[in-house]
Design a protein around this motif. Structure first.
Motif, short mmCIF file in Angstrom:
data_model
loop_
_atom_site.label_atom_id
_atom_site.label_comp_id
_atom_site.label_asym_id
_atom_site.label_seq_id
_atom_site.Cartn_x
_atom_site.Cartn_y
_atom_site.Cartn_z
N ALA A 87 0.84 -1.19 0.00
CA ALA A 87 0.00 0.00 0.00
C ALA A 87 0.88 1.24 0.00
O ALA A 87 1.88 1.33 0.71
N VAL A 88 0.47 2.23 -0.80
CA VAL A 88 1.24 3.45 -0.98
C VAL A 88 0.33 4.65 -0.82
O VAL A 88 -0.78 4.69 -1.37
N SER A 89 0.81 5.64 -0.06
CA SER A 89 0.09 6.90 0.07
C SER A 89 1.11 8.02 0.15
O SER A 89 2.09 7.93 0.88
N GLY A 90 0.87 9.07 -0.65
CA GLY A 90 1.77 10.21 -0.63
C GLY A 90 3.19 9.87 -1.01
O GLY A 90 4.13 10.53 -0.54
N GLY A 91 3.38 8.86 -1.84
CA GLY A 91 4.71 8.46 -2.27
C GLY A 91 5.46 7.58 -1.31
O GLY A 91 6.61 7.21 -1.56
N THR A 92 4.83 7.21 -0.19
CA THR A 92 5.47 6.41 0.86
C THR A 92 4.75 5.09 1.03
O THR A 92 3.51 5.02 0.91
N ILE A 93 5.49 4.03 1.32
CA ILE A 93 4.88 2.74 1.62
C ILE A 93 4.22 2.82 2.99
O ILE A 93 4.86 3.15 3.98
N THR A 94 2.94 2.53 3.03
CA THR A 94 2.21 2.59 4.31
C THR A 94 1.90 1.21 4.87
O THR A 94 1.52 1.10 6.04
N GLY A 95 2.05 0.18 4.06
CA GLY A 95 1.80 -1.16 4.57
C GLY A 95 2.24 -2.22 3.57
O GLY A 95 2.18 -2.01 2.36
N VAL A 96 2.73 -3.35 4.10
CA VAL A 96 3.01 -4.53 3.29
C VAL A 96 2.10 -5.61 3.85
O VAL A 96 2.36 -6.18 4.91
#
Length: 446
Positions: free
Chosen positions: A25-34
């Motif tokens: 999962a990606v939000s704002g260019g950052t990985i937020t969850g695997v």
């Protein structure tokens, strides 16, 4: 992942814990969850399914000669970073020489940054240079955000970037150690080189004899001794001599702060196969014999060598003459590094997890970017290389993004095709198509 904007899914995602089926999962260019592969996709999020292709963390190449500004006919930020993106590299660090001016003062760094701004397809950081007489510039460059300092112990090949003698090395190393900076070193001993046979003509054997292993070994020994004495952080660039490995392993066991890199061409090419007159294979230190190559692979496996990075050092085709004494020395391989290393690694029983560690995690850690780059993990930049690991291709120089398409890999069959490359959650390259430049200029984390 309720706030996710993108979910990248694959049956094979390489994470710090291993390879597994996952939804990233990606939000704002950052990985937020695997998350588990079958995790539900939030409303409004875009799903990209990579199928059985392997999703690796974007590669980090800490040894690239972009040559911009000043020698942009050799390469340049636009072409170098497109080649990087085509090869799954999402971050590169530009060497301070072969550009005019070299990155040896804060003023010159600003010139380099201006040349790169708006023209980088991947993220770009910068090395500073340690030269005779610029000790006073080292701390200001460090404070301006360079990721470390490059020095030569033998002539660099360009007049504007002279090498350090033994006394100058100690002064530079002590100055950099005072602020716990990193010194990265081209380690060949000039006296051993001067005593070696002179190169001349098209015979590769003569060129190889002119850059003997003992020149590397002696320089590495001196570098390690000074690093131990000064408690300095040092990094050995483009190691080619397997004979230096026991010394390096012993130094690390003793707590000396030394790290080591090698390059794809030392791991995949051998002196025995270099045709006479084929100066696309010329580099310094040189490509050595197959038995030496085996030693480098063993050192990667046991951790004595940390990183695999390209030392991409292109030139115009006219400088690659058939005389090894006068031809420009440098291997052009930025776009092909992942495929070259994977082709050899898989035949030796290594995994893509190993490759990701050598070409992403460890280079990111070397330059202090491991809080942002180098892994598919929450909080890291959403940088990915999507690889078809079983697809083979024959290297056609015309298909390369490098400005000058002279390469030692021409005609070789390699395995591993990068299907797409992602920078902070945006697909920047896919099947030969590219977006506009989206790379950022990176500085040392303060």
């Amino acid at each position: 992942m309720s706030d996710a904007e993108l979910v990248l899914r694959s049956t094979r995602v390489i994470t710090p814990e291993g390879t597994r089926a996952a939804s990233v999962a990606v939000s704002g260019g950052t990985i937020t969850g695997v998350l588990p592969y079958d995790a539900p996709v939030p409303r409004g999020a875009r799903l990209e399914d990579a199928g059985d292709h392997v999703v690796l963390p974007g590669l980090v190449d800490t040894h690239v000669h972009v040559n911009d500004p000043g020698r942009t006919e050799w390469e340049g930020f636009w072409t170098a970073t497109r080649a990087a993106a085509a090869g799954g590299i999402t971050t590169l660090v530009d060497m301070p020489l072969n550009s005019l001016p070299p990155t040896t003062t804060v003023e010159n760094l600003r010139v380099k940054q201006k040349a790169a701004a708006g023209r980088a397809h991947v993220d770009v950081g910068f090395w500073g240079g340690a030269l005779p007489g610029n000790t006073g510039d080292l701390r200001p460059l460090h404070e301006a955000g360079v990721l470390g300092f490059k020095a030569f112990l033998s002539p660099s090949g360009v007049d504007e970037f002279p090498h350090l003698d033994r006394e100058q090395l100690v002064r530079a190393m002590a100055g950099i150690a005072a602020f716990d900076g990193l010194l990265v070193v081209h380690a060949e001993d000039p006296q051993r080189l001067a005593a070696a046979p002179r190169p001349g003509g098209p015979e590769y054997a003569r060129f190889l004899a002119s850059r003997p292993r003992d020149a590397e070994n002696a320089a590495v020994a001196h570098l390690v001794a000074q690093a131990k004495r000064l408690r300095a952080r040092v990094h050995v660039l483009h190691l080619s001599s397997g004979d230096a490995l026991p010394l390096l392993a012993e130094a690390r066991a003793e707590g000396v702060r030394v790290t080591v890199e090698t390059c794809p061409h030392y791991l995949t090419l051998t002196a025995e196969e270099v045709p006479d007159g084929a100066s696309e294979f010329k580099c310094c230190p040189p490509i050595r014999e197959a038995a030496n190559r085996d030693l480098l692979w063993r050192a990667l496996a046991d951790g004595t060598i940390d990183c695999v990075v390209t030392d991409h050092s292109p030139s115009t085709a006219d400088l690659k003459t058939d005389d090894f004494a006068t031809a420009w020395g440098g291997i052009s391989g930025l776009q092909l590094s992942l495929a070259a290393v994977w082709t050899e690694a898989r035949g030796r029983g290594h995994s893509l997890e190993d490759v990701a560690r050598w070409m992403s995690a460890h280079p990111a850690r070397l330059v202090g970017l491991d809080g942002r780059k180098g892994a598919i993990a929450p909080g890291r930049d959403a940088d990915f290389a999507v690889l078809d690991p079983d697809a083979a291709f024959t290297v056609d120089p015309a298909a390369l993004q490098h400005r000058n398409r002279v390469t030692a890999y021409a005609g070789r069959t390699l395995t591993g095709v990068v299907r797409s490359t992602w920078l902070r959650g945006q697909r920047i390259a896919a099947d030969g198509e590219f977006t506009g430049p989206r790379g950022r200029l990176l500085t040392r984390a303060r």
